[in-house]
Motif scaffolding. Structure first.
Motif, PDB file in Angstrom:
ATOM      1  N   LEU A 191       0.827  -1.451  -0.176  1.00  0.00           N
ATOM      2  CA  LEU A 191      -0.023   0.074  -0.015  1.00  0.00           C
ATOM      3  C   LEU A 191       0.689   0.996  -0.235  1.00  0.00           C
ATOM      4  CD1 LEU A 191      -2.651  -1.241   2.807  1.00  0.00           C
ATOM      5  CD2 LEU A 191      -3.369  -1.262   0.493  1.00  0.00           C
ATOM      6  N   GLY A 192       2.150   0.550   1.104  1.00  0.00           N
ATOM      7  CA  GLY A 192       2.890   2.269   0.746  1.00  0.00           C
ATOM      8  C   GLY A 192       3.831   2.751  -0.335  1.00  0.00           C
ATOM      9  N   LEU A 193       3.456   1.818  -2.019  1.00  0.00           N
ATOM     10  CA  LEU A 193       4.930   2.042  -2.607  1.00  0.00           C
ATOM     11  C   LEU A 193       3.787   2.147  -3.590  1.00  0.00           C
ATOM     12  CD1 LEU A 193       7.173  -1.374  -1.765  1.00  0.00           C
ATOM     13  CD2 LEU A 193       7.653   1.252  -1.996  1.00  0.00           C
ATOM     14  N   ILE A 194       1.680   1.632  -3.282  1.00  0.00           N
ATOM     15  CA  ILE A 194       1.363   2.058  -4.977  1.00  0.00           C
ATOM     16  C   ILE A 194       1.248   3.296  -5.630  1.00  0.00           C
ATOM     17  CG2 ILE A 194      -1.242   1.709  -5.267  1.00  0.00           C
ATOM     18  CD1 ILE A 194      -2.117  -0.074  -3.745  1.00  0.00           C
ATOM     19  N   PRO A 195       1.462   4.637  -4.573  1.00  0.00           N
ATOM     20  CA  PRO A 195       1.309   5.727  -5.698  1.00  0.00           C
ATOM     21  C   PRO A 195       2.392   5.777  -5.520  1.00  0.00           C
ATOM     22  CG  PRO A 195       0.810   6.701  -2.600  1.00  0.00           C
ATOM     23  CD  PRO A 195       1.396   4.813  -3.128  1.00  0.00           C
ATOM     24  N   PHE A 196       3.764   5.177  -5.813  1.00  0.00           N
ATOM     25  CA  PHE A 196       5.132   5.910  -6.771  1.00  0.00           C
ATOM     26  C   PHE A 196       5.320   5.350  -7.569  1.00  0.00           C
ATOM     27  CE2 PHE A 196       5.973   6.880  -1.566  1.00  0.00           C
ATOM     28  CZ  PHE A 196       6.942   7.933  -2.333  1.00  0.00           C
ATOM     29  N   ALA A 197       4.316   3.455  -7.107  1.00  0.00           N
ATOM     30  CA  ALA A 197       4.654   1.993  -8.439  1.00  0.00           C
ATOM     31  C   ALA A 197       3.590   2.677  -9.643  1.00  0.00           C
ATOM     32  CB  ALA A 197       4.105   0.869  -8.081  1.00  0.00           C
ATOM     33  N   PHE A 198       2.796   3.246  -9.429  1.00  0.00           N
ATOM     34  CA  PHE A 198       1.089   3.147 -10.088  1.00  0.00           C
ATOM     35  C   PHE A 198       1.109   4.899 -10.687  1.00  0.00           C
ATOM     36  CE2 PHE A 198       0.618  -0.446  -8.608  1.00  0.00           C
ATOM     37  CZ  PHE A 198       0.884  -1.597  -9.474  1.00  0.00           C
ATOM     38  N   ALA A 199       2.149   5.383 -10.424  1.00  0.00           N
ATOM     39  CA  ALA A 199       1.751   7.344 -10.480  1.00  0.00           C
ATOM     40  C   ALA A 199       2.037   7.565 -11.895  1.00  0.00           C
ATOM     41  CB  ALA A 199       2.858   7.685  -9.836  1.00  0.00           C
ATOM     42  N   ALA A 200       1.687   8.792 -13.312  1.00  0.00           N
ATOM     43  CA  ALA A 200       1.931   8.628 -13.927  1.00  0.00           C
ATOM     44  C   ALA A 200       3.829   9.133 -14.489  1.00  0.00           C
ATOM     45  CB  ALA A 200       1.716  10.169 -14.973  1.00  0.00           C
ATOM     46  N   SER A 201       3.452   8.155 -15.828  1.00  0.00           N
ATOM     47  CA  SER A 201       5.575   7.738 -15.520  1.00  0.00           C
ATOM     48  C   SER A 201       5.509   8.755 -16.571  1.00  0.00           C
ATOM     49  CB  SER A 201       5.936   6.022 -16.327  1.00  0.00           C
ATOM     50  OG  SER A 201       5.699   6.659 -17.641  1.00  0.00           O
ATOM     51  N   GLY A 202       6.837   9.799 -15.845  1.00  0.00           N
ATOM     52  CA  GLY A 202       7.599  10.643 -16.760  1.00  0.00           C
ATOM     53  C   GLY A 202       7.839  11.677 -15.850  1.00  0.00           C
ATOM     54  N   GLU A 203       7.060  12.362 -15.143  1.00  0.00           N
ATOM     55  CA  GLU A 203       7.280  13.205 -14.539  1.00  0.00           C
ATOM     56  C   GLU A 203       7.851  13.175 -14.056  1.00  0.00           C
ATOM     57  OE1 GLU A 203       3.161  13.457 -11.726  1.00  0.00           O
ATOM     58  OE2 GLU A 203       2.326  13.034 -13.260  1.00  0.00           O
ATOM     59  N   PRO A 204       8.491  14.709 -13.499  1.00  0.00           N
ATOM     60  CA  PRO A 204       9.958  14.951 -12.506  1.00  0.00           C
ATOM     61  C   PRO A 204       9.731  14.797 -11.375  1.00  0.00           C
ATOM     62  CG  PRO A 204       8.896  17.390 -13.958  1.00  0.00           C
ATOM     63  CD  PRO A 204       7.921  16.436 -13.866  1.00  0.00           C
ATOM     64  N   GLY A 205      11.077  14.221 -10.464  1.00  0.00           N
ATOM     65  CA  GLY A 205      11.111  13.328  -9.813  1.00  0.00           C
ATOM     66  C   GLY A 205      10.897  12.177  -9.763  1.00  0.00           C
ATOM     67  N   LYS A 206      10.651  11.612 -10.084  1.00  0.00           N
ATOM     68  CA  LYS A 206      10.300   9.974 -10.800  1.00  0.00           C
ATOM     69  C   LYS A 206      10.910   9.343 -11.298  1.00  0.00           C
ATOM     70  CE  LYS A 206       5.522  10.960  -9.246  1.00  0.00           C
ATOM     71  NZ  LYS A 206       3.970  10.543  -9.862  1.00  0.00           N
ATOM     72  N   GLU A 207      11.769   9.645 -12.053  1.00  0.00           N
ATOM     73  CA  GLU A 207      13.104   8.625 -12.689  1.00  0.00           C
ATOM     74  C   GLU A 207      13.439   7.777 -11.672  1.00  0.00           C
ATOM     75  OE1 GLU A 207      13.232  11.956 -12.273  1.00  0.00           O
ATOM     76  OE2 GLU A 207      12.749  13.381 -14.232  1.00  0.00           O
ATOM     77  N   ILE A 208      13.985   7.617 -10.434  1.00  0.00           N
ATOM     78  CA  ILE A 208      14.136   7.549  -8.918  1.00  0.00           C
ATOM     79  C   ILE A 208      13.141   6.585  -9.120  1.00  0.00           C
ATOM     80  CG2 ILE A 208      15.813   6.645  -7.619  1.00  0.00           C
ATOM     81  CD1 ILE A 208      17.235   9.012  -8.535  1.00  0.00           C
ATOM     82  N   PHE A 253       7.274  -3.644  -5.664  1.00  0.00           N
ATOM     83  CA  PHE A 253       6.577  -3.891  -5.765  1.00  0.00           C
ATOM     84  C   PHE A 253       5.730  -5.355  -6.153  1.00  0.00           C
ATOM     85  CE2 PHE A 253       1.792  -4.100  -6.940  1.00  0.00           C
ATOM     86  CZ  PHE A 253       1.044  -3.495  -6.012  1.00  0.00           C
ATOM     87  N   ALA A 254       6.612  -5.426  -7.165  1.00  0.00           N
ATOM     88  CA  ALA A 254       6.278  -6.670  -7.822  1.00  0.00           C
ATOM     89  C   ALA A 254       7.004  -7.561  -6.881  1.00  0.00           C
ATOM     90  CB  ALA A 254       6.596  -6.961  -9.313  1.00  0.00           C
ATOM     91  N   GLY A 255       8.349  -7.284  -6.612  1.00  0.00           N
ATOM     92  CA  GLY A 255       9.435  -8.669  -5.943  1.00  0.00           C
ATOM     93  C   GLY A 255       8.821  -9.025  -4.563  1.00  0.00           C
ATOM     94  N   THR A 256       7.841  -8.697  -4.111  1.00  0.00           N
ATOM     95  CA  THR A 256       7.019  -8.192  -2.582  1.00  0.00           C
ATOM     96  C   THR A 256       6.120  -9.451  -2.449  1.00  0.00           C
ATOM     97  OG1 THR A 256       8.142  -6.331  -1.659  1.00  0.00           O
ATOM     98  CG2 THR A 256       5.886  -7.583  -0.414  1.00  0.00           C
ATOM     99  N   LEU A 257       4.827  -8.922  -3.662  1.00  0.00           N
ATOM    100  CA  LEU A 257       4.360  -9.220  -4.107  1.00  0.00           C
ATOM    101  C   LEU A 257       4.150 -10.828  -4.229  1.00  0.00           C
ATOM    102  CD1 LEU A 257       1.180  -9.269  -4.735  1.00  0.00           C
ATOM    103  CD2 LEU A 257       0.908  -8.590  -6.644  1.00  0.00           C
ATOM    104  N   THR A 258       5.290 -11.508  -5.118  1.00  0.00           N
ATOM    105  CA  THR A 258       5.601 -12.617  -5.535  1.00  0.00           C
ATOM    106  C   THR A 258       5.634 -13.353  -4.681  1.00  0.00           C
ATOM    107  OG1 THR A 258       7.729 -12.010  -6.803  1.00  0.00           O
ATOM    108  CG2 THR A 258       5.797 -11.967  -8.348  1.00  0.00           C
ATOM    109  N   SER A 259       6.837 -12.567  -3.901  1.00  0.00           N
ATOM    110  CA  SER A 259       8.025 -13.632  -2.894  1.00  0.00           C
ATOM    111  C   SER A 259       6.902 -13.739  -1.854  1.00  0.00           C
ATOM    112  CB  SER A 259       9.386 -12.382  -2.230  1.00  0.00           C
ATOM    113  OG  SER A 259       9.154 -13.432  -1.135  1.00  0.00           O
ATOM    114  N   THR A 260       5.842 -13.164  -0.937  1.00  0.00           N
ATOM    115  CA  THR A 260       4.976 -12.924  -0.285  1.00  0.00           C
ATOM    116  C   THR A 260       3.960 -15.071  -0.841  1.00  0.00           C
ATOM    117  OG1 THR A 260       4.740 -11.251   0.656  1.00  0.00           O
ATOM    118  CG2 THR A 260       3.007 -12.376   1.250  1.00  0.00           C
ATOM    119  N   LEU A 261       3.324 -14.475  -1.903  1.00  0.00           N
ATOM    120  CA  LEU A 261       2.664 -15.602  -2.008  1.00  0.00           C
ATOM    121  C   LEU A 261       3.250 -16.882  -2.420  1.00  0.00           C
ATOM    122  CD1 LEU A 261       0.476 -13.696  -4.910  1.00  0.00           C
ATOM    123  CD2 LEU A 261      -0.090 -13.885  -2.196  1.00  0.00           C
TER     124      LEU A 261
END
Length: 344
Positions: A281-298, A307-315
């Motif tokens: 839940l904490g990573l959703i705003p960063f992982a699914f925000a509009a790409s290409g916006e300034p400040g989100k390159e990293i 996000f994806a690694g934690t999901l598959t690792s947990t399941l």
């Protein structure tokens, strides 16, 4: 025409008129004139050379010898300059040098005491590494065979910084894995259990690699940092689950059995899911925000990987750790319990 290459430009070189003096070694040798001495003399005459200093109280002034600034010497006048010879006679400069007008660059840039000219570009829609790799292939095939002696090509800028960072991160990653292994072994004292926990790392990387392939499709330093962070997160669930198995057998006196493993797994299921959900839940705003916006390159690639690694690792860990512990850890359970008793 390389895909992803934009804003291509070459460092500007504007030709300007110049007067060139090309010393003729053979002719100079006939008169006994050393080319080096003649070059230094001409440099002093045309550009000046410091011969002494003048002191005025605390101030110092250089004394420079050179032609007058307003002498306005033309090419013909330069050719008629008299040059001393070792025999005491004088010969005109045009007898030992070619004086002519030509064109040259308006500026000469240097780096590490070598001349350099920059061809630069930005990258869009692809990772820097793959673009530079394609550039290198093209250059090796079409440019390098025609390079004159003394010329070489280097690839620098963001690509060079990324290569350096990747090497450092790779070295630190190996060191981190070694420290993880040492810490886990210090906790459990059984190599097989340590390996069971470390095998959670590939389970996390499965989701991370798939997510990168489906989203950004670029492998950057931020992505690599996400992989490293993910390795630590992915080990947490396995440690908690195996620790709970040991607690049940050691303190509740249950035997090693399938029922014990199912019970321990179910008791840890809710805490594992809660911690995973909080992270996701904490990573959703960063992982699914509009790409290409300034400040989100990293932030964006870092969040997508975690996000994806934690999901598959947990399941997958919910299935993998109980099965591995049941199938492969039965022979080492007595040693595991004994080591835990000694630590307590």
């Amino acid at each position: 025409d390389i895909e992803g290459l934009v804003d291509l430009s070459v460092e500007k070189q504007v030709p300007i008129p110049q007067v060139r003096i090309k010393l003729l070694r053979d002719q100079a040798a006939r008169y006994g004139i050393r080319v080096g001495d003649l070059a230094r003399t001409l440099e002093s005459a045309l550009y000046g050379s410091k011969v002494s200093e003048f002191l005025d109280n605390q101030r110092r002034y250089d004394i420079v010898v050179k032609f007058e600034e307003d002498s306005g010497r033309s090419i013909e006048e330069l050719g008629e300059l008299l040059v001393d010879t070792p025999t005491g006679t004088k010969v005109p400069l045009k007898a030992v040098a070619d004086v002519f007008e030509s064109q040259g660059p308006n500026t000469i840039n240097r780096e590490n005491v070598q001349r350099r000219i920059v061809v630069q570009a930005n990258v869009s829609g692809r990772d820097v590494g793959s673009v530079v790799t394609e550039i290198q292939e093209r250059v090796e095939a079409k440019v390098v065979p025609d390079l004159q002696s003394g010329y070489f090509i280097s690839y620098e800028g963001q690509f060079e910084a990324q290569q350096d960072a990747t090497r450092v991160i790779a070295l630190l990653s190996m060191l981190s894995l070694a420290l993880m292994y040492a810490l886990l072994y210090n906790l459990f004292r059984v190599h097989r259990v340590v390996l069971a926990i470390l095998f959670n790392i590939p389970l996390a990387l499965i989701g991370a690699v798939v997510a990168v392939a489906l989203t950004t499709q670029t492998f950057s330093v931020a992505t690599l940092l996400g992989f490293i962070t993910l390795t630590g997160i992915s080990l947490r669930n396995g440690i908690l689950m195996i620790e709970h198995y040991i607690h049940i057998m050691l303190h509740e006196k249950e035997e090693f059995s399938k029922e014990m493993i199912i019970r321990g797994s179910l008791e840890r299921l809710i805490p594992v899911l809660m911690t995973a959900c909080t992270t996701l839940l904490g990573l959703i705003p960063f992982a699914f925000a509009a790409s290409g916006e300034p400040g989100k390159e990293i932030l964006e690639p870092l969040a997508i990987v975690i996000f994806a690694g934690t999901l598959t690792s947990t399941l997958l860990d919910i299935i993998y750790t109980p099965a591995f512990f049941w199938r492969w850890c039965r022979p080492v359970v007595p040693k595991l319990l004994e080591a835990k008793k000694r630590s307590l």
